[in-house]
Design an enzyme around this catalytic site. Sequence first.
Site, mmCIF file in Angstrom:
data_model
loop_
_atom_site.group_PDB
_atom_site.id
_atom_site.type_symbol
_atom_site.label_atom_id
_atom_site.label_comp_id
_atom_site.label_asym_id
_atom_site.label_seq_id
_atom_site.Cartn_x
_atom_site.Cartn_y
_atom_site.Cartn_z
ATOM 1 N N ASN A 1 6.287 31.155 13.979
ATOM 2 C CA ASN A 1 5.496 31.030 13.307
ATOM 3 C C ASN A 1 4.371 31.694 12.663
ATOM 4 O O ASN A 1 4.224 31.909 11.591
ATOM 5 C CB ASN A 1 5.248 29.149 13.125
ATOM 6 C CG ASN A 1 4.865 29.383 14.875
ATOM 7 O OD1 ASN A 1 5.191 29.683 15.567
ATOM 8 N ND2 ASN A 1 3.500 28.612 15.245
ATOM 9 N N GLY B 1 10.376 17.897 9.759
ATOM 10 C CA GLY B 1 11.194 18.130 7.985
ATOM 11 C C GLY B 1 10.158 18.143 7.255
ATOM 12 O O GLY B 1 10.419 19.352 6.175
ATOM 13 N N THR C 1 13.587 2.008 16.527
ATOM 14 C CA THR C 1 13.807 1.772 15.388
ATOM 15 C C THR C 1 13.694 3.089 14.366
ATOM 16 O O THR C 1 12.721 3.326 14.373
ATOM 17 C CB THR C 1 12.957 0.263 14.868
ATOM 18 O OG1 THR C 1 13.236 -0.481 16.055
ATOM 19 C CG2 THR C 1 14.448 0.332 13.053
ATOM 20 N N CYS D 1 -10.760 28.552 16.061
ATOM 21 C CA CYS D 1 -12.068 28.416 16.454
ATOM 22 C C CYS D 1 -12.430 27.365 17.313
ATOM 23 O O CYS D 1 -12.050 26.522 17.083
ATOM 24 C CB CYS D 1 -12.917 27.942 14.360
ATOM 25 S SG CYS D 1 -14.218 28.576 14.559
HETATM 26 C C1 LIG Z 1 5.339 23.867 13.311
HETATM 27 C C2 LIG Z 1 6.480 23.947 14.281
HETATM 28 C C3 LIG Z 1 6.963 23.136 15.403
HETATM 29 C C4 LIG Z 1 5.855 21.480 15.329
HETATM 30 O O1 LIG Z 1 6.561 20.650 14.027
HETATM 31 P P1 LIG Z 1 6.753 19.419 14.064
HETATM 32 O O2 LIG Z 1 7.405 18.567 12.930
HETATM 33 O O3 LIG Z 1 4.917 19.765 13.370
HETATM 34 O O4 LIG Z 1 5.772 19.150 15.311
HETATM 35 C C5 LIG Z 1 7.601 23.925 16.399
HETATM 36 N N1 LIG Z 1 7.556 24.805 16.453
HETATM 37 C C6 LIG Z 1 7.475 25.427 14.791
HETATM 38 C C7 LIG Z 1 8.007 27.115 15.592
HETATM 39 C C8 LIG Z 1 6.789 24.958 14.423
HETATM 40 O O5 LIG Z 1 6.549 26.376 13.448
#
Ligand SMILES: *Cc1c(COP(=O)(O)O)cnc(C)c1O
Length: 379
Positions: free
Chosen positions: A151, A200, A237, A325
């Site tokens: 990421n 999502g 749910t 930070c």
């Molecule tokens: C954003 C992200 C997550 C976490 O997803 P969430 O839906 O925000 O909990 C996990 N792994 C990677 C590589 C991400 O970029």
Amino acid sequence: MKIRYFDHAATTPVSSSVIEAMLPYFQIEYGNASSMYSLGRTSKKAIEEARKKVASNIGALPKEIYFTSCGSESDNLAIKGIAYANRQKGNHIITSKIEHPAVLNTCKTLESQGFEVTYLNVDEKGFIDLEELVDCIKPQTILISIMFANNEIGTIQNIKEIGMIAHKNNIIFHTDSVQAIGNIKIDVNEYNIDSLSISGHKFYAPKGIGALYVRDGISFEKIQDGGHQEKNKRAGTENVAEIVGLGKAIEEIYKEYEKYNNKLINLRDYYIEQIEKSNFTSKLNGDRKNRLPGNANFSFPRINAQELLLLLDEKGICASAGSACSTGNSEPSHVLTAIGLPKEFANGSLRVSFGKDNTKEDVDFLVKSLQEIIPTIQK
Ligand SMILES: *Cc1c(COP(=O)(O)O)cnc(C)c1O
């Protein structure tokens, strides 16, 4: 002020058609999917349609998809669930040093519960070493968890090979593919993936909805007690509207895959070219070729990224720094530390992540702003 958004790796806006698809399930078709009457059956049917969409877009079977509340939950459920279910076979897990906290901290918890975790190093581009991976495998290794694409620096791992190594050694292979979904075409069989996490809000569905793929036949334990939803693997749910939104979003993004992918690559490469032509020193982090189509992460020496972000924000630009930070001190992220960036570079890293609504004009504005700001704040 016009907002220019270059932080799609952090989150994305929900697309209009996704909102439209979700709307009926808030007030009209609000039935509980577990209810017997037709209002409930409509919700159940909508969930199963969404499940098919998620499955078909990653080459999986609908029964191999479990809806969760987010990518983090999917990582927890996969890693803990597989670890607990395979405890009698062994207690060793292999992951990497550049995983998302959802994986790293899950592994830390498992260590406190008697599991042993190996955190693989990465090279200066962010790739794990496949030989090191093979060397780390022991008879008691039960799970390998390596992210599809990072990421922060965008590096795409050699997932096929990693999956092959896992399977040759009878080890389950999980991948956090949260950044890869929508950006890379994924087929779980072609890539030798046993388990995969989806979120999502990284591809134009809402925040707070995720999915987990687990290959049929692989046992994993539930980690939340309650009702029998999601084949008894995920109590609670069902979030019908957002599940419908997730299904719509994954269908939509892969329907326009070539167009969307080319656009992101063009914007990314144009941005990289413009920055490298600029009148200041920069270093592109990650691999030039095997990187997420929308990701560009540069380090600028002798710059404080937090300061840079504030000045960009004044111009309406949203981007992200590779450091958190804390108490006024910015410490390089675990990813930038793992790729061995010298500190003078690591503190000034800027992640830009493009999305489907960005234009070339946006990129020109971003480049011009950086050309203006960087020389003034470089120490
Ligand atoms: C954003 C992200 C997550 C976490 O997803 P969430 O839906 O925000 O909990 C996990 N792994 C990677 C590589 C991400 O970029």
